[in-house]
Design an enzyme around this catalytic site. Structure first.
Site, PDB file in Angstrom:
ATOM      1  N   GLU A   1       0.808  -1.216   0.000  1.00  0.00           N
ATOM      2  CA  GLU A   1       0.000   0.000   0.000  1.00  0.00           C
ATOM      3  C   GLU A   1       0.843   1.271   0.000  1.00  0.00           C
ATOM      4  OE1 GLU A   1      -3.125   0.447  -0.439  1.00  0.00           O
ATOM      5  OE2 GLU A   1      -3.711  -1.667  -0.447  1.00  0.00           O
TER       6      GLU A   1
ATOM      7  N   GLU B   1       7.525 -22.301   7.263  1.00  0.00           N
ATOM      8  CA  GLU B   1       7.984 -21.372   8.296  1.00  0.00           C
ATOM      9  C   GLU B   1       9.066 -21.973   9.177  1.00  0.00           C
ATOM     10  OE1 GLU B   1       5.237 -21.819  12.193  1.00  0.00           O
ATOM     11  OE2 GLU B   1       4.256 -20.850  10.500  1.00  0.00           O
TER      12      GLU B   1
END
Length: 309
Positions: free
Chosen positions: A87, A118
């Site tokens: 953004e 992960e």
């Protein structure tokens, strides 16, 4: 079992006594319970504002040195970093590599959970190597548990390079905090659904990431008053927003704001300085460059020079 893997001792993994009978609640009661728990998140974030301030200082200094702000995380934590990073270019006209979100498993894992990825510290380090991490960068590793190997690996590697490092977790005295220059440990308490850190923990982290990137952009001259004066004018909606921003700051009519925006090459700050100083695009851009992008400083410099004449 090693201490690192004993997740049952983590606050984020303990059972919440306030939600123990949620399976028997009707819809409105379920919503009320969740909402009541969410109220605790903002209070928890408030408690760590001094720690967030330090992270902002790290990131701001990195950007001033042409470095980058880099988020690294797995699962929900990784997605939050990516969401905040993507953004920044449209909102503040920074390049896509100024704020970067790294996620274990890459783009594919954003859309489809890849839980096992992960568990590799090496992957966290490799992802930073791939983007050419430097000592000028700031790395914020995000992990609700505070023990995710991907996040730990990213921090360990970043430390060897000399980059500033921050651990963002939801547990006190977390493992990844020991690998970072600074930590933000925002304790939101047990989740509504035990261990579902996509809920309160993720909400807290989203709030904190919003704070960090927004504060850094404000300190970089990307905001004037409370307006996004560096918005990237890439479509009609944003063009109309840009015109409105120019009008709000300068007080000129719509047509004049639109005309000046076009004359400024769709660069909002340039258009504002043009109108505020009654100058052309070239002079306005020169003023902004000298003022390091800050509108108020650019205008002050112009006024000062005019008085000297």
């Amino acid at each position: 079992m090693t201490d690192r893997l004993n997740i049952h001792r983590l606050t984020t993994e303990t059972r919440n006594p306030q939600t123990a009978s949620i399976h028997q609640a009707d819809t409105m009661e379920i919503l009320r319970i969740i909402n009541q728990e969410d109220f605790k998140v903002a209070e928890a974030v408030q408690q760590v504002l001094p720690d967030i301030q330090i992270a902002v200082q790290f990131a701001h200094q990195s950007l001033r040195r042409n470095g980058r702000l880099i988020y690294a995380g797995a699962g929900t934590s990784g997605r939050l970093g990516v969401l905040d990073a993507v953004e920044c270019p449209p909102t503040y006209s920074v390049s896509p590599d100024t704020v970067i979100g790294l996620m274990a498993g890459g783009a594919d894992a954003f859309l489809q959970a890849a839980e096992g990825i992960e568990d590799s510290e090496e992957t966290g380090a490799l992802d930073l190597k791939t983007i050419g991490l430097t000592a000028e960068d700031t790395v914020i590793a995000i992990a609700a548990s505070g023990r995710t190997p991907y996040a730990a690996g990213a921090l360990k590697y970043a430390k060897t390079i000399g980059a500033k490092t921050v651990a963002l977790t939801c547990n006190k005295h977390s493992l990844i905090s020991t690998y970072a220059d600074h930590s933000i440990e925002v304790v939101v308490g047990p989740e509504v659904i035990t261990g579902s850190t996509r809920m309160k923990a993720a909400t807290a982290h989203k709030m904190i990431l919003n704070m960090i990137s927004t504060a850094v952009m404000i300190k970089s001259g990307k905001v004037y008053e409370n307006l996004m004066v560096d918005v990237h004018v890439s479509n009609e909606k944003l063009k109309e927003r840009a015109i409105g921003i120019i009008q709000s700051i300068t007080g000129v009519p719509y047509d004049k704001a639109k005309e000046t925006l076009e004359a400024a090459g769709s660069h909002v700050k340039t258009a504002i300085v043009m109108l505020k100083t009654n100058s052309d695009e070239t002079h306005a851009k020169a003023l902004l460059k000298e003022a390091e992008g800050f509108i108020d400083k650019a205008i002050e410099q112009h006024v000062s020079k005019e008085k000297e004449r």
